[in-house]
Write a protein that holds these residues in place. Structure first.
Motif, mmCIF file in Angstrom:
data_model
loop_
_atom_site.group_PDB
_atom_site.id
_atom_site.type_symbol
_atom_site.label_atom_id
_atom_site.label_comp_id
_atom_site.label_asym_id
_atom_site.label_seq_id
_atom_site.Cartn_x
_atom_site.Cartn_y
_atom_site.Cartn_z
ATOM 1 N N VAL A 181 0.847 -1.199 0.000
ATOM 2 C CA VAL A 181 0.000 0.000 0.000
ATOM 3 C C VAL A 181 0.880 1.245 0.000
ATOM 4 N N SER A 182 0.340 2.312 -0.562
ATOM 5 C CA SER A 182 1.096 3.558 -0.683
ATOM 6 C C SER A 182 1.120 4.330 0.632
ATOM 7 N N THR A 183 2.212 5.023 0.838
ATOM 8 C CA THR A 183 2.355 5.888 1.998
ATOM 9 C C THR A 183 3.359 6.973 1.629
ATOM 10 N N ASN A 184 3.652 7.842 2.566
ATOM 11 C CA ASN A 184 4.672 8.864 2.346
ATOM 12 C C ASN A 184 5.842 8.646 3.282
ATOM 13 N N PHE A 185 7.038 8.836 2.762
ATOM 14 C CA PHE A 185 8.239 8.852 3.578
ATOM 15 C C PHE A 185 8.889 10.222 3.404
ATOM 16 N N TYR A 186 9.827 10.521 4.281
ATOM 17 C CA TYR A 186 10.472 11.830 4.233
ATOM 18 C C TYR A 186 11.981 11.689 4.400
ATOM 19 N N HIS A 187 12.721 12.440 3.575
ATOM 20 C CA HIS A 187 14.163 12.573 3.760
ATOM 21 C C HIS A 187 14.390 13.818 4.621
ATOM 22 N N VAL A 188 15.174 13.686 5.666
ATOM 23 C CA VAL A 188 15.429 14.800 6.587
ATOM 24 C C VAL A 188 16.820 15.363 6.308
ATOM 25 N N GLY A 189 16.887 16.639 5.924
ATOM 26 C CA GLY A 189 18.160 17.267 5.615
ATOM 27 C C GLY A 189 18.324 18.586 6.338
ATOM 28 N N VAL A 190 19.546 19.080 6.406
ATOM 29 C CA VAL A 190 19.810 20.347 7.097
ATOM 30 C C VAL A 190 20.771 21.212 6.287
ATOM 31 N N THR A 191 20.704 22.507 6.572
ATOM 32 C CA THR A 191 21.702 23.457 6.068
ATOM 33 C C THR A 191 22.683 23.685 7.209
ATOM 34 N N PRO A 192 23.887 23.122 7.145
ATOM 35 C CA PRO A 192 24.838 23.176 8.268
ATOM 36 C C PRO A 192 25.103 24.587 8.795
ATOM 37 N N SER A 193 25.223 25.570 7.902
ATOM 38 C CA SER A 193 25.563 26.933 8.325
ATOM 39 C C SER A 193 24.441 27.582 9.140
ATOM 40 N N ALA A 194 23.221 27.034 9.040
ATOM 41 C CA ALA A 194 22.079 27.632 9.741
ATOM 42 C C ALA A 194 21.928 27.106 11.170
ATOM 43 N N ILE A 195 22.763 26.149 11.546
ATOM 44 C CA ILE A 195 22.682 25.574 12.894
ATOM 45 C C ILE A 195 23.770 26.195 13.758
ATOM 46 N N LYS A 196 23.354 26.967 14.747
ATOM 47 C CA LYS A 196 24.314 27.686 15.580
ATOM 48 C C LYS A 196 24.876 26.791 16.686
ATOM 49 N N ASP A 197 23.976 26.066 17.370
ATOM 50 C CA ASP A 197 24.413 25.205 18.475
ATOM 51 C C ASP A 197 24.231 23.744 18.034
ATOM 52 N N ILE A 198 25.291 23.159 17.511
ATOM 53 C CA ILE A 198 25.203 21.800 16.955
ATOM 54 C C ILE A 198 24.911 20.763 18.036
ATOM 55 N N ASN A 199 25.493 20.957 19.212
ATOM 56 C CA ASN A 199 25.289 19.992 20.301
ATOM 57 C C ASN A 199 23.825 19.946 20.741
ATOM 58 N N LYS A 200 23.209 21.122 20.857
ATOM 59 C CA LYS A 200 21.794 21.185 21.235
ATOM 60 C C LYS A 200 20.926 20.547 20.149
ATOM 61 N N PHE A 201 21.264 20.859 18.906
ATOM 62 C CA PHE A 201 20.510 20.301 17.783
ATOM 63 C C PHE A 201 20.568 18.773 17.790
ATOM 64 N N ALA A 202 21.773 18.235 17.962
ATOM 65 C CA ALA A 202 21.945 16.783 17.951
ATOM 66 C C ALA A 202 21.182 16.119 19.092
ATOM 67 N N LYS A 203 21.171 16.769 20.260
ATOM 68 C CA LYS A 203 20.463 16.210 21.409
ATOM 69 C C LYS A 203 18.957 16.153 21.174
ATOM 70 N N LEU A 204 18.429 17.172 20.509
ATOM 71 C CA LEU A 204 16.990 17.222 20.228
ATOM 72 C C LEU A 204 16.563 16.184 19.196
#
Length: 626
Positions: A63-86
């Motif tokens: 059956v059909s469904t939707n999947f998603y690829h999750v990507g980021v713009t590295p320069s737009a992330i100020k606190d990488i450690n906080k981002f990774a934890k979330l």
């Protein structure tokens, strides 16, 4: 005040004229834009909603469904450690892995952190993104996807769809344009693919796969094939190839798990093939049922050209008929029979039965096998008697099953199929399978005789372990040495064990065939595949309700449940739609926040997603009615 000589009266008038003219042009363009009807923007190409693949009873298999690829713009992330934890818990990646991916891509404008996350995970990720101000840093790319509710059930038959919405294997590939029609740029609405209903019954498939997996495990085989077909309709009831892939994890499957053996693999069948050889001899009147042949344990001949032929037999069977030659699987007698028919005529008879040609089933990559010509450079005086006992010829499991339907159908093979019907999104039938008999390949008397010989094999011959006692069955077993790719000869350790069966004898309905390759330890077909045939045949008989002595029966209480008639609504969780009639569902089609798909007519028998699944924006709910 004295005026500069440059600003003379004529020049001033000319400049004023230009200013007025410019102003008029501006007003004209403004009026044109204000009062001219806006052109309708060109519509983007409509989406295609891929159809589902279901079993014969409407059980969803793809059956059909939707999947998603999750990507980021590295320069737009100020606190990488906080981002990774979330994001780490939902992406199911370690914080260090996420940090590493982002740091390695600092010079890039974009990097994917995770591909193919499901709808539920996407919604949770989207909430984190919105709540923490990462909207400009995180991107979600929606891609078409498939969910395979039964995981590896009939996986080579169903096949797999890639991220681009294109089928890569099985029915997903071969019926790509049916499941997902090519986009029509002029279509005003979303294009709906057709639903493909297979001939297999998922419940029966599950039962037979359980039997097959036990045999596969106990024999420690390299692979196993099992095919069951209705000889009256040509519908394939079960299709098994082991090892098999989990379709929901297809990307990590091995080539062996992806391989569709019954269609794509060709092999030498060995003694099972003797039923088709003797059918050819009888139908050509090269031999009769009463002819006898002396088996002294070895067939030896020397041609006029000095070529020596030597084919050994497992025993000294003495004077035997064709029936007894099949009963004991006598190589010597078969080789003698082959001397009584011209080589070209024998090969023509085999080709007429379908060997050397594709069966034409709805699967990609089907092999045609190989039937030699007398003009081949490898043809020798040994070839004809060797082919008669199932060597120097290659076949597929599907060819063996289709050829056996001719024995079950009084000499007429039937076209095999995996497609029961094809329906529209609304459940309207656009195609329904109609059985197609092929050209007669041998006389009714020949088919009847071979069938009775197969019954003898089951009762007192090499296939006795397949005998069911309470229902008549005909079988033929075979154990063939497999080719050794290194030496070019035959292996002394690798064997192919197979067995074909037809039942019930009085009114043949089922052809069942099993192949076990490279079993460890015992390899004799009469001991390792015949018992599996007995168990699988018994399961089929009980499941289909065929008449038999001591057959399982069901008692009915006489109570009939009245289908639900009240209206149903969807709030925060997906309700259980089972038993609701179509009329109770119609008002749901007006919902704008969710997508309701109704397949078939009558009452709901199954649904996707299951009951109690949290409802989300633009969620797709598919209902299957009978």
């Amino acid at each position: 005040m004295q005026i500069n000589g440059y600003l003379k009266k004529g020049r001033i008038i000319f400049l004023c004229f230009l200013a007025v003219l410019f102003a008029c042009c501006i007003l004209y363009q403004y009026g044109k834009l204000a009062f001219t009807k806006k052109a309708t923007p060109k519509q983007t190409s409509p989406l295609v909603q891929r159809g589902s693949i279901l079993d014969k009873n409407g059980k969803p298999l793809a059956v059909s469904t939707n999947f998603y690829h999750v990507g980021v713009t590295p320069s737009a992330i100020k606190d990488i450690n906080k981002f990774a934890k979330l994001y780490s818990p939902l992406l199911k990646e370690t914080e260090s892995d996420i940090i590493s991916k982002i740091l390695k891509s600092q010079s890039s404008s974009f990097v994917y952190l995770k591909k193919r996350v499901d709808q539920t995970t996407f919604e949770e990720l989207k909430k984190i993104t919105d709540d923490n101000g990462y909207i400009s840093a995180v991107r979600f790319d929606r891609i078409p996807g498939r969910v395979y509710p039964e995981n590896n059930l009939a996986s080579q038959l169903i096949g797999f769809m890639g991220d681009d919405g294109i089928g890569l294997a099985g029915i997903e590939y071969s019926l790509q344009d049916t499941l997902s029609p090519p986009i029509n740029p002029e279509a005003p609405f979303e294009t709906q693919g057709k639903n493909v209903h297979l001939t297999i019954d998922a419940n029966l498939q599950f039962k037979l796969e359980k039997i097959a997996k036990e045999a596969y495990s106990s024999t420690r085989a390299e692979s196993l094939m099992l095919v069951a077909a209705n000889s009256k309709t040509g519908k394939i009831l079960s299709y098994i190839s082991l090892p098999s892939a989990n379709l929901n994890e297809y990307g990590s499957a091995s080539p062996q798990e992806m391989k569709d053996r019954p269609a794509a693999e060709n092999y030498e069948p060995g003694s099972v093939f003797k039923i088709f050889s003797i059918a050819s001899f009888l139908d050509s009147e090269a031999i009769t049922e009463k002819d006898i042949f002396l088996c002294d344990g070895v067939f030896e001949r020397k041609t006029n050209y000095g070529e020596r032929i030597r084919i050994t037999c497992l025993d000294h069977h003495g004077w035997i008929t064709a029936r007894e030659a099949l009963k004991y699987s006598c190589n010597d007698a078969l080789a003698q029979m082959s001397e009584k028919i011209e080589s070209e005529h024998f090969l023509a008879q085999l080709r007429k039965q379908g060997f050397g040609s594709k069966t034409g089933v709805e699967l990609p990559g089907e092999t045609a096998g190989a039937v030699r010509n007398t003009s081949d450079k490898y043809w020798s005086a040994r070839s004809k008697p060797t082919i008669a006992i199932g060597q120097e010829i290659s076949v597929s499991a599907l060819q063996m099953v289709q050829a056996a339907t001719a024995i079950a159908n009084k000499g007429y093979p039937i076209q095999l199929t995996f497609i029961d019907k094809i329906t529209t999104h609304e459940g309207v039938e656009e195609y329904v399978h109609i059985p197609t008999l092929k050209e007669r390949v041998f006389k009714e008397s020949t088919a009847k005789y071979i069938l009775s010989c197969m019954e003898t094999v089951a009762k007192s011959g090499t296939g006795s372990k397949a005998n069911l006692n309470d229902i008549s069955i005909g079988v033929k077993t075979g154990t063939a040495q497999m080719a050794d790719s290194k030496t070019g000869g035959y292996s002394s350790t690798d064997f192919l064990s197979n067995c074909i069966s037809i039942f019930p004898i009085e009114d043949p309905e089922i052809v069942l065939y099993i192949v076990i390759e490279k079993a460890k330890g015992e390899t004799y077909a009469g001991r390792i595949v015949a018992p599996v045939i007995a168990e699988a045949a018994s399961t089929i008989i009980d499941y289909l309700g065929l008449s038999r002595g001591g057959a399982a029966s069901l008692a009915h209480s006489g109570l009939i449940s009245i289908p639900k008639t009240e209206q149903i609504d969807i709030i925060d969780k997906v309700p259980d739609f089972t038993g609701y009639p179509k009329r109770s569902l119609l008002k749901l089609l007006n919902r704008k926040d969710i997508i309701i798909k109704i397949n078939g007519e009558g009452w709901v028998t199954s649904q996707n997603p299951p009951p109690n699944t949290p409802v989300s924006e633009k969620m797709e709910i598919e209902l299957f009615l009978e």
